[in-house]
Design a protein around this motif. Structure first.
Motif, PDB file in Angstrom:
ATOM      1  N   LEU A  18     107.598  28.093  22.149  1.00 46.85           N
ATOM      2  CA  LEU A  18     108.465  28.817  21.377  1.00 46.85           C
ATOM      3  C   LEU A  18     108.400  30.161  20.873  1.00 46.85           C
ATOM      4  CD1 LEU A  18     109.941  26.253  18.659  1.00 46.85           C
ATOM      5  CD2 LEU A  18     111.274  27.067  20.351  1.00 46.85           C
ATOM      6  N   THR A  19     107.072  30.446  20.890  1.00 51.01           N
ATOM      7  CA  THR A  19     106.450  32.239  20.772  1.00 51.01           C
ATOM      8  C   THR A  19     106.691  32.747  22.341  1.00 51.01           C
ATOM      9  OG1 THR A  19     104.828  31.202  18.700  1.00 51.01           O
ATOM     10  CG2 THR A  19     104.540  32.954  19.607  1.00 51.01           C
ATOM     11  N   ARG A  20     106.575  31.413  23.262  1.00 55.39           N
ATOM     12  CA  ARG A  20     106.367  32.533  24.053  1.00 55.39           C
ATOM     13  C   ARG A  20     107.539  32.572  25.184  1.00 55.39           C
ATOM     14  NH1 ARG A  20     108.492  30.639  28.767  1.00 55.39           N
ATOM     15  NH2 ARG A  20     109.258  28.943  27.587  1.00 55.39           N
ATOM     16  N   ALA A  21     108.522  31.648  24.280  1.00 52.96           N
ATOM     17  CA  ALA A  21     109.788  32.490  24.816  1.00 52.96           C
ATOM     18  C   ALA A  21     110.127  33.391  24.038  1.00 52.96           C
ATOM     19  CB  ALA A  21     110.713  31.142  24.892  1.00 52.96           C
ATOM     20  N   GLY A  27     110.800  41.082  26.948  1.00 49.68           N
ATOM     21  CA  GLY A  27     110.037  41.758  27.823  1.00 49.68           C
ATOM     22  C   GLY A  27     108.169  41.422  27.899  1.00 49.68           C
ATOM     23  N   ILE A  28     108.235  41.187  27.335  1.00 53.94           N
ATOM     24  CA  ILE A  28     106.548  40.601  27.503  1.00 53.94           C
ATOM     25  C   ILE A  28     106.362  39.893  28.398  1.00 53.94           C
ATOM     26  CG2 ILE A  28     104.738  40.401  26.012  1.00 53.94           C
ATOM     27  CD1 ILE A  28     105.282  41.383  23.878  1.00 53.94           C
ATOM     28  N   ASP A  29     104.350  39.990  28.918  1.00 54.58           N
ATOM     29  CA  ASP A  29     105.036  39.087  30.031  1.00 54.58           C
ATOM     30  C   ASP A  29     103.814  38.113  29.425  1.00 54.58           C
ATOM     31  OD1 ASP A  29     106.114  39.723  32.221  1.00 54.58           O
ATOM     32  OD2 ASP A  29     104.626  41.627  32.859  1.00 54.58           O
ATOM     33  N   VAL A  30     103.625  37.050  29.480  1.00 53.83           N
ATOM     34  CA  VAL A  30     102.569  35.067  28.890  1.00 53.83           C
ATOM     35  C   VAL A  30     102.547  34.640  29.701  1.00 53.83           C
ATOM     36  CG1 VAL A  30     103.059  34.248  26.460  1.00 53.83           C
ATOM     37  CG2 VAL A  30     104.136  35.991  26.893  1.00 53.83           C
ATOM     38  N   LEU A  31     100.824  34.083  29.445  1.00 57.65           N
ATOM     39  CA  LEU A  31     100.359  32.951  30.674  1.00 57.65           C
ATOM     40  C   LEU A  31     100.217  32.285  29.121  1.00 57.65           C
ATOM     41  CD1 LEU A  31      99.208  31.676  32.839  1.00 57.65           C
ATOM     42  CD2 LEU A  31      96.838  32.725  31.852  1.00 57.65           C
ATOM     43  N   VAL A  32     100.646  30.775  29.145  1.00 57.98           N
ATOM     44  CA  VAL A  32     100.352  30.149  28.446  1.00 57.98           C
ATOM     45  C   VAL A  32      99.119  28.783  28.556  1.00 57.98           C
ATOM     46  CG1 VAL A  32     101.137  27.373  26.934  1.00 57.98           C
ATOM     47  CG2 VAL A  32     102.805  29.514  27.077  1.00 57.98           C
ATOM     48  N   SER A  47      97.015  25.140  22.298  1.00 57.94           N
ATOM     49  CA  SER A  47      97.775  26.341  23.004  1.00 57.94           C
ATOM     50  C   SER A  47      96.949  27.106  23.438  1.00 57.94           C
ATOM     51  CB  SER A  47      98.970  26.053  23.304  1.00 57.94           C
ATOM     52  OG  SER A  47      99.052  24.771  23.871  1.00 57.94           O
ATOM     53  N   TYR A  48      96.685  27.657  24.240  1.00 57.93           N
ATOM     54  CA  TYR A  48      97.032  29.855  23.903  1.00 57.93           C
ATOM     55  C   TYR A  48      97.477  30.305  24.546  1.00 57.93           C
ATOM     56  CZ  TYR A  48      91.922  26.964  22.518  1.00 57.93           C
ATOM     57  OH  TYR A  48      91.475  26.507  22.367  1.00 57.93           O
ATOM     58  N   LEU A  49      98.182  31.582  24.086  1.00 61.54           N
ATOM     59  CA  LEU A  49      99.216  32.559  24.977  1.00 61.54           C
ATOM     60  C   LEU A  49      98.209  33.604  24.849  1.00 61.54           C
ATOM     61  CD1 LEU A  49     100.217  30.556  23.646  1.00 61.54           C
ATOM     62  CD2 LEU A  49     102.548  32.036  23.188  1.00 61.54           C
ATOM     63  N   PHE A  50      98.307  33.995  26.354  1.00 62.75           N
ATOM     64  CA  PHE A  50      97.791  35.256  26.604  1.00 62.75           C
ATOM     65  C   PHE A  50      98.908  36.592  27.577  1.00 62.75           C
ATOM     66  CE2 PHE A  50      94.754  32.248  27.401  1.00 62.75           C
ATOM     67  CZ  PHE A  50      92.955  32.406  27.181  1.00 62.75           C
ATOM     68  N   VAL A  51      98.214  37.781  27.159  1.00 57.95           N
ATOM     69  CA  VAL A  51      99.218  38.745  27.968  1.00 57.95           C
ATOM     70  C   VAL A  51      98.545  39.621  28.209  1.00 57.95           C
ATOM     71  CG1 VAL A  51     100.795  38.439  26.084  1.00 57.95           C
ATOM     72  CG2 VAL A  51      99.607  39.915  25.467  1.00 57.95           C
ATOM     73  N   VAL A  62     105.279  41.003  17.741  1.00 57.88           N
ATOM     74  CA  VAL A  62     106.177  40.234  17.909  1.00 57.88           C
ATOM     75  C   VAL A  62     105.709  38.966  17.197  1.00 57.88           C
ATOM     76  CG1 VAL A  62     107.422  38.941  19.325  1.00 57.88           C
ATOM     77  CG2 VAL A  62     107.435  41.209  19.797  1.00 57.88           C
ATOM     78  N   ILE A  63     105.042  38.698  17.337  1.00 58.00           N
ATOM     79  CA  ILE A  63     103.983  37.865  16.600  1.00 58.00           C
ATOM     80  C   ILE A  63     104.300  37.558  14.944  1.00 58.00           C
ATOM     81  CG2 ILE A  63     101.764  35.822  15.873  1.00 58.00           C
ATOM     82  CD1 ILE A  63     101.139  36.237  19.074  1.00 58.00           C
ATOM     83  N   ALA A  64     103.379  38.795  14.647  1.00 55.94           N
ATOM     84  CA  ALA A  64     104.111  39.439  12.775  1.00 55.94           C
ATOM     85  C   ALA A  64     105.710  39.102  12.442  1.00 55.94           C
ATOM     86  CB  ALA A  64     103.053  40.443  12.943  1.00 55.94           C
TER      87      ALA A  64
END
Length: 86
Positions: A18-21, A27-32, A47-51, A62-64
């Protein structure tokens, strides 16, 4: 390619997706990445999210906002289940 920065970690795969989506919607590129393997259908472990580093600041904003409830639906807001049918 730019350097990737870890911006989020969670033990809940659904929250990670959901956070990735939400990040991608902004408009942020994300790798999970799932740390302990398992198939993509049944990941195990955190799971780790990278940008990309140049998108780190935007991603953290956005996460905040997610964590503050800024994207939450109001109780009075119609949802697909509450919407009137013709």
């Amino acid at each position: 390619m730019s350097d990737l920065v870890q911006i989020y970690a969670t033990g809940d795969q659904m929250i990670a997706e959901l956070t990735r989506a939400r990040l991608e919607d902004e408009g942020i590129d994300v790798l999970v990445k799932n740390s302990m393997g398992g198939s993509s259908a049944y990941p195990v472990g955190p799971s780790y999210l990278f940008v990309p580093s140049e998108q780190e600041e935007s991603a953290r904003r956005v996460i905040a906002a997610i964590e503050s409830g800024a994207y939450a639906l109001d109780e009075d807001e119609d949802t697909p289940d509450d919407a009137a049918t013709p």
